[in-house]
Design a protein around this motif. Structure first.
Motif: not given
Length: 112
Positions: A84, A17-18, A21-27, A14-15
């Motif tokens: 995304h 990805c965030a 790609n930011g918040a979308t990456g975290a999701l 999760i970290a």
């Protein structure tokens, strides 16, 4: 059945990805971790990556491809949905391959 990701590995995914790609990456990372915890195997994630990457290509084609002389750094910004989707497909592909390879470990050989 694929064992669920352990907490440090899930948080690292999760970290990462965030970070990329930011918040979308975290999701996206959270969704992949949730899918694995609900029983998705590496093969399921690979199939989902093919579908997601296909959707990214279709999203790009629906917006229209620019001329080769007009492609610039704003290409991903102008096509943020495709960006995304491609990121999500890449994450699914990497995690799916890692889970699938980890599942096919060689059996231990016992002495007679």
């Amino acid at each position: 059945m694929t064992p669920p990701l352990r907490l440090p590995a899930a948080l690292a995914l999760i970290a990462a990805c965030a970070l990329v790609n930011g918040a979308t990456g975290a999701l996206v990372g959270l969704a992949v971790v949730a899918a694995v915890h609900r029983g998705a195997t590496g093969r399921h994630l690979l199939a989902a990556s093919v579908a997601t990457l296909s959707l990214a290509a279709m999203a790009n084609l629906l917006v229209g491809l620019p001329d080769r002389l007009t492609v610039s750094a704003t290409f991903a910004v102008d096509r943020i949905l495709a960006h995304h989707l491609a990121f999500g497909g890449a994450v699914l592909l990497v995690v799916g391959v890692l889970l699938d390879v980890g599942r096919d470990e060689a059996p231990s050989v016992e002495d007679p």
